[in-house]
Design a protein around this motif. Structure first.
Motif, PDB file in Angstrom:
ATOM      1  N   THR A   1      -0.535   7.994  -4.403  1.00 39.08           N
ATOM      2  CA  THR A   1      -0.058   7.210  -5.528  1.00 39.08           C
ATOM      3  C   THR A   1       1.184   7.863  -6.148  1.00 39.08           C
ATOM      4  O   THR A   1       2.167   7.184  -6.461  1.00 39.08           O
ATOM      5  N   ALA A   2       1.135   9.198  -6.264  1.00 39.62           N
ATOM      6  CA  ALA A   2       2.282   9.926  -6.841  1.00 39.62           C
ATOM      7  C   ALA A   2       3.523   9.815  -5.966  1.00 39.62           C
ATOM      8  O   ALA A   2       4.639   9.822  -6.461  1.00 39.62           O
ATOM      9  N   SER A   3       3.345   9.664  -4.646  1.00 46.82           N
ATOM     10  CA  SER A   3       4.489   9.577  -3.761  1.00 46.82           C
ATOM     11  C   SER A   3       4.999   8.140  -3.593  1.00 46.82           C
ATOM     12  O   SER A   3       5.802   7.877  -2.721  1.00 46.82           O
ATOM     13  N   GLY A   4       4.513   7.228  -4.421  1.00 51.15           N
ATOM     14  CA  GLY A   4       5.035   5.867  -4.405  1.00 51.15           C
ATOM     15  C   GLY A   4       4.081   4.824  -3.862  1.00 51.15           C
ATOM     16  O   GLY A   4       4.433   3.650  -3.796  1.00 51.15           O
ATOM     17  N   GLY A   5       2.899   5.218  -3.503  1.00 48.76           N
ATOM     18  CA  GLY A   5       1.924   4.235  -3.017  1.00 48.76           C
ATOM     19  C   GLY A   5       1.337   3.431  -4.156  1.00 48.76           C
ATOM     20  O   GLY A   5       1.448   3.792  -5.331  1.00 48.76           O
ATOM     21  N   ALA A   6       0.751   2.336  -3.837  1.00 46.66           N
ATOM     22  CA  ALA A   6       0.140   1.470  -4.847  1.00 46.66           C
ATOM     23  C   ALA A   6      -1.090   2.150  -5.401  1.00 46.66           C
ATOM     24  O   ALA A   6      -1.863   2.769  -4.659  1.00 46.66           O
ATOM     25  N   PRO A   7      -1.337   2.044  -6.702  1.00 45.27           N
ATOM     26  CA  PRO A   7      -2.556   2.631  -7.262  1.00 45.27           C
ATOM     27  C   PRO A   7      -3.779   1.879  -6.780  1.00 45.27           C
ATOM     28  O   PRO A   7      -3.693   0.682  -6.487  1.00 45.27           O
TER      29      PRO A   7
END
Length: 120
Positions: A111-117
């Motif tokens: 999530t921190a690297s840009g993935g969807a929560p």
């Protein structure tokens, strides 16, 4: 769709292996039915009719009158009822708490690297 696939999978994986002898294949039924005829009246079909066919989860095979009397539910209505019933009956497996805890660091990193929560 996935419920339909999963419904038939156990019979492939754990059910008895189908026989492939002349009786099960239905060579007699092939000989009984003339060109242009149908197999529903053959003894071979009648002996297997109640167990040989897949019963659909969503499709309604009723005739129009019966379908209308039952409320004229569309396939979308029936599919919605199926997933809502499956969701209401769901109980997580006993080990799922451990899996969630083990996956939490991975989910946070992704999530921190840009993935969807993740959805709640």
């Amino acid at each position: 769709m996935m419920c339909r696939v999963c419904k038939s999978t156990p019979s492939f994986a754990h059910g008895p292996r189908p026989k492939a002898d002349a009786v099960e294949i239905g060579f007699e039924a092939l000989a009984d039915v003339q060109p242009g005829g149908h197999f529903f009246a053959t003894q071979h079909t009648m002996e297997r009719f109640s167990t040989a066919f897949y019963e659909p989860i969503v499709a309604d095979l009723s005739n129009f009158g019966t379908w209308t009397e039952a409320g004229s539910l569309t396939s979308a209505d029936r599919a919605t009822a199926v997933w809502q019933e499956k969701l209401a009956a769901f109980s997580p497996p006993p080990t799922s708490g451990d899996a969630v805890e083990r996956l939490a660091p991975f989910i946070e990193k992704a999530t921190a690297s840009g993935g969807a929560p993740p959805l709640d």
